[in-house]
Scaffold this motif. Structure first.
Motif, PDB file in Angstrom:
ATOM      1  N   VAL A  23       0.808  -1.215   0.000  1.00 33.85           N
ATOM      2  CA  VAL A  23       0.000   0.000   0.000  1.00 33.85           C
ATOM      3  C   VAL A  23       0.843   1.268   0.000  1.00 33.85           C
ATOM      4  CG1 VAL A  23      -1.971  -1.095   1.083  1.00 33.85           C
ATOM      5  CG2 VAL A  23      -0.262   0.004   2.500  1.00 33.85           C
ATOM      6  N   LEU A  35       3.100  -7.539  -2.913  1.00 28.61           N
ATOM      7  CA  LEU A  35       1.910  -8.362  -2.710  1.00 28.61           C
ATOM      8  C   LEU A  35       2.282  -9.842  -2.698  1.00 28.61           C
ATOM      9  CD1 LEU A  35      -1.175  -8.154  -2.441  1.00 28.61           C
ATOM     10  CD2 LEU A  35      -1.326  -8.422  -4.892  1.00 28.61           C
ATOM     11  N   LEU A  70      -2.373  -9.169 -12.427  1.00 33.76           N
ATOM     12  CA  LEU A  70      -2.273  -7.746 -12.096  1.00 33.76           C
ATOM     13  C   LEU A  70      -1.068  -7.114 -12.788  1.00 33.76           C
ATOM     14  CD1 LEU A  70      -3.205  -7.883  -8.338  1.00 33.76           C
ATOM     15  CD2 LEU A  70      -4.317  -6.483 -10.028  1.00 33.76           C
ATOM     16  N   LEU A  86       0.160   8.798  -7.521  1.00 32.42           N
ATOM     17  CA  LEU A  86      -0.410   7.497  -7.199  1.00 32.42           C
ATOM     18  C   LEU A  86      -1.325   7.544  -5.981  1.00 32.42           C
ATOM     19  CD1 LEU A  86       0.418   5.335  -9.090  1.00 32.42           C
ATOM     20  CD2 LEU A  86       2.074   4.533  -7.460  1.00 32.42           C
ATOM     21  N   ASP A  87      -1.064   8.463  -5.059  1.00 28.97           N
ATOM     22  CA  ASP A  87      -1.785   8.461  -3.790  1.00 28.97           C
ATOM     23  C   ASP A  87      -2.579   9.746  -3.594  1.00 28.97           C
ATOM     24  OD1 ASP A  87      -0.715   6.076  -3.280  1.00 28.97           O
ATOM     25  OD2 ASP A  87       0.581   6.723  -1.635  1.00 28.97           O
ATOM     26  N   ARG A  88      -3.654   9.612  -2.813  1.00 27.11           N
ATOM     27  CA  ARG A  88      -4.359  10.785  -2.324  1.00 27.11           C
ATOM     28  C   ARG A  88      -3.675  11.243  -1.036  1.00 27.11           C
ATOM     29  NH1 ARG A  88     -10.433   8.500  -2.670  1.00 27.11           N
ATOM     30  NH2 ARG A  88     -10.744   8.883  -4.864  1.00 27.11           N
ATOM     31  N   GLY A  93      -6.963   8.572   5.432  1.00 27.94           N
ATOM     32  CA  GLY A  93      -6.860   7.125   5.258  1.00 27.94           C
ATOM     33  C   GLY A  93      -6.209   6.451   6.452  1.00 27.94           C
ATOM     34  N   ALA A  97      -8.039   3.739   8.829  1.00 28.52           N
ATOM     35  CA  ALA A  97      -7.465   2.401   8.918  1.00 28.52           C
ATOM     36  C   ALA A  97      -7.097   2.065  10.353  1.00 28.52           C
ATOM     37  CB  ALA A  97      -6.240   2.311   8.010  1.00 28.52           C
ATOM     38  N   ALA A 100     -10.162   1.198  12.169  1.00 27.31           N
ATOM     39  CA  ALA A 100     -10.649  -0.143  11.842  1.00 27.31           C
ATOM     40  C   ALA A 100      -9.830  -1.197  12.574  1.00 27.31           C
ATOM     41  CB  ALA A 100     -10.576  -0.369  10.328  1.00 27.31           C
ATOM     42  N   ILE A 101      -8.483  -1.015  12.579  1.00 28.23           N
ATOM     43  CA  ILE A 101      -7.630  -1.999  13.255  1.00 28.23           C
ATOM     44  C   ILE A 101      -7.950  -2.027  14.748  1.00 28.23           C
ATOM     45  CG2 ILE A 101      -5.257  -2.546  13.874  1.00 28.23           C
ATOM     46  CD1 ILE A 101      -4.367  -1.462  11.219  1.00 28.23           C
TER      47      ILE A 101
ATOM     48  N   GLY B  15      -6.927  -3.843   8.125  1.00 27.32           N
ATOM     49  CA  GLY B  15      -6.787  -2.402   8.223  1.00 27.32           C
ATOM     50  C   GLY B  15      -5.835  -1.849   7.174  1.00 27.32           C
ATOM     51  N   ILE B  16      -4.733  -2.557   6.934  1.00 29.59           N
ATOM     52  CA  ILE B  16      -3.764  -2.086   5.940  1.00 29.59           C
ATOM     53  C   ILE B  16      -4.402  -2.096   4.549  1.00 29.59           C
ATOM     54  CG2 ILE B  16      -1.568  -2.626   4.835  1.00 29.59           C
ATOM     55  CD1 ILE B  16      -0.604  -3.666   7.523  1.00 29.59           C
ATOM     56  N   PHE B  18      -7.555  -1.818   3.908  1.00 28.36           N
ATOM     57  CA  PHE B  18      -8.542  -0.740   3.923  1.00 28.36           C
ATOM     58  C   PHE B  18      -7.858   0.597   3.616  1.00 28.36           C
ATOM     59  CE2 PHE B  18     -12.249   1.008   6.668  1.00 28.36           C
ATOM     60  CZ  PHE B  18     -12.916   1.364   5.528  1.00 28.36           C
ATOM     61  N   TYR B  19      -6.701   0.820   4.266  1.00 28.35           N
ATOM     62  CA  TYR B  19      -5.927   2.034   4.003  1.00 28.35           C
ATOM     63  C   TYR B  19      -5.576   2.132   2.522  1.00 28.35           C
ATOM     64  CZ  TYR B  19      -1.710   4.863   3.724  1.00 28.35           C
ATOM     65  OH  TYR B  19      -0.775   5.774   3.353  1.00 28.35           O
ATOM     66  N   GLY B  20      -5.149   0.983   1.932  1.00 33.51           N
ATOM     67  CA  GLY B  20      -4.795   1.008   0.521  1.00 33.51           C
ATOM     68  C   GLY B  20      -5.974   1.373  -0.358  1.00 33.51           C
ATOM     69  N   LEU B  22      -8.504   3.186   0.463  1.00 33.46           N
ATOM     70  CA  LEU B  22      -8.876   4.590   0.645  1.00 33.46           C
ATOM     71  C   LEU B  22      -7.878   5.534  -0.008  1.00 33.46           C
ATOM     72  CD1 LEU B  22     -10.023   4.642   4.359  1.00 33.46           C
ATOM     73  CD2 LEU B  22     -11.431   4.846   2.344  1.00 33.46           C
ATOM     74  N   VAL B  23      -6.602   5.179  -0.003  1.00 32.19           N
ATOM     75  CA  VAL B  23      -5.573   6.159  -0.355  1.00 32.19           C
ATOM     76  C   VAL B  23      -5.165   6.084  -1.820  1.00 32.19           C
ATOM     77  CG1 VAL B  23      -3.120   6.597  -0.018  1.00 32.19           C
ATOM     78  CG2 VAL B  23      -4.635   6.542   1.930  1.00 32.19           C
ATOM     79  N   ARG B  24      -5.179   4.897  -2.419  1.00 31.92           N
ATOM     80  CA  ARG B  24      -4.645   4.760  -3.768  1.00 31.92           C
ATOM     81  C   ARG B  24      -5.559   5.388  -4.806  1.00 31.92           C
ATOM     82  NH1 ARG B  24       0.657   3.803  -3.672  1.00 31.92           N
ATOM     83  NH2 ARG B  24       1.218   1.701  -3.087  1.00 31.92           N
ATOM     84  N   LEU B  29      -3.894  -0.720  -8.108  1.00 36.24           N
ATOM     85  CA  LEU B  29      -3.415  -0.747  -6.727  1.00 36.24           C
ATOM     86  C   LEU B  29      -4.580  -0.957  -5.765  1.00 36.24           C
ATOM     87  CD1 LEU B  29      -0.777   2.051  -6.998  1.00 36.24           C
ATOM     88  CD2 LEU B  29      -0.376  -0.358  -6.664  1.00 36.24           C
ATOM     89  N   MET B  32      -5.235  -4.586  -5.681  1.00 31.87           N
ATOM     90  CA  MET B  32      -4.256  -5.278  -4.838  1.00 31.87           C
ATOM     91  C   MET B  32      -4.631  -5.145  -3.365  1.00 31.87           C
ATOM     92  SD  MET B  32      -0.592  -4.385  -6.530  1.00 31.87           S
ATOM     93  CE  MET B  32      -0.325  -4.542  -8.284  1.00 31.87           C
ATOM     94  N   LEU B  36      -5.574  -7.920  -0.306  1.00 32.16           N
ATOM     95  CA  LEU B  36      -5.087  -7.999   1.082  1.00 32.16           C
ATOM     96  C   LEU B  36      -6.246  -8.177   2.058  1.00 32.16           C
ATOM     97  CD1 LEU B  36      -2.349  -5.240   1.226  1.00 32.16           C
ATOM     98  CD2 LEU B  36      -2.037  -7.689   1.148  1.00 32.16           C
TER      99      LEU B  36
END
Lengths: 170, 113
Positions: A23, A35, A70, A86-88, A93, A97, A100-101, B15-16, B18-20, B22-24, B29, B32, B36
């Motif tokens: 991620v 991955l 992929l 690539l990222d926001r 986030g 996250a 959630a954890i 959680g990880i 979920f983060y991916g 939300l953020v990607r 991605l 992917m 997870l």
């Protein structure tokens, strides 16, 4: 902490490290390779938990099939595969996250605590036992899933057919 | 063997992922990261199996694996089509309100004509 626990923690650390790499990698291909690490670590966890058949299926399908698909898709789309686009923004986030954890962990700790089970049944996850359960108790689900897989593959072919407009141009 | 270790690994993995999601921005991605999250569900099922000494959870893991394979197949077909029509697979710029549907009645392109 028994030897099984130590192994599980170690393989879990590999899995989570691979997941974090997936991620946060700055390029799509690198994320795909991370991955592989995460899913292989997960298969190791399955082995420690004595689900050996599931572990090998995990390696075959995920690492051998899904990741390759992929990576092929990332080649065929030629989209921007690296860089800052690539990222926001990460802040929200990370917050969601972590929430959630924390929530899931609290729930699971409250439910199971530090309970202990002994793994005296050594062959609970062999192909023989799993296949027995699969084709004795769950055979209807198995057949339905074969239909689902067929429908999904036909749908994928229809979706990726060239648009009709292209034929008129030719 | 303490099952809570497996459960906590699964929670963190979820959680990880979920983060991916939300953020990607890149759809590949995001797929992917969804893998997870599915892996976390599989780990929960296998850990439960190990703690109650059953095989039902493992059967469901196999089912989930098939569903994930179908999901990734259709998902990648959609991604490829999206890229062909709009030349982008970033979820912030893609426009899902326009586009063409595949013409199912059209003759498939022949090589002999």
């Amino acid at each position: 902490m028994s030897g099984t626990d130590v192994l599980l923690v170690a393989l879990g650390a590999i899995t989570l490290g691979g997941a974090l790499g997936t991620v946060s990698a700055r390029a799509v291909v690198r994320a795909g390779l991370w991955l592989v690490v995460a899913l292989a670590g997960l298969a190791g966890c399955f082995l420690v938990l004595r689900a050996e058949f599931v572990a090998w299926v995990q390696i075959l399908i995920y690492v051998g099939g899904v990741v390759v698909l992929l990576l092929f898709a990332s080649m065929m789309t030629r989209a921007p595969v690296s860089g800052g686009e690539l990222d926001r923004p990460r802040g929200p986030g990370v917050l969601v996250a972590l929430g959630a954890i924390a929530g899931l962990s609290t729930l699971l700790v409250q439910a199971f605590g530090w309970s202990k089970v002994n793994q005296d049944d050594k062959d609970v996850g062999t192909a023989e036992r799993v296949g027995d359960a699969l084709f004795r108790d769950w055979v209807l689900g198995f057949e339905l899933l074969s239909l689902l897989l067929l429908a999904a593959l036909v749908g994928a072919i229809v979706l990726s057919r060239a648009p009709a407009a292209k034929k008129d141009d030719a | 063997m303490h099952p809570i270790i497996g459960y906590l690994i699964a929670a963190a993995l979820f959680g990880i992922g979920f983060y991916g999601v939300l953020v990607r921005r890149n759809i590949l991605l995001i797929l992917m990261a969804v893998e997870l999250m599915l892996g976390a569900i599989n780990l929960i099922l296998v850990t439960t199996d190990a703690s109650v000494k059953a095989t039902t959870g493992q059967v469901f893991v196999l089912f989930l694996t098939v569903i994930a394979a179908a999901e990734i197949g259709v998902g990648l077909a959609i991604v490829l089509r999206l890229f062909r029509e709009q030349s982008t697979i970033s979820i912030d710029t893609v426009d899902v309100t326009t586009g063409t549907m595949p013409d199912l009645d059209a003759e498939p392109p022949r090589s002999d004509t």
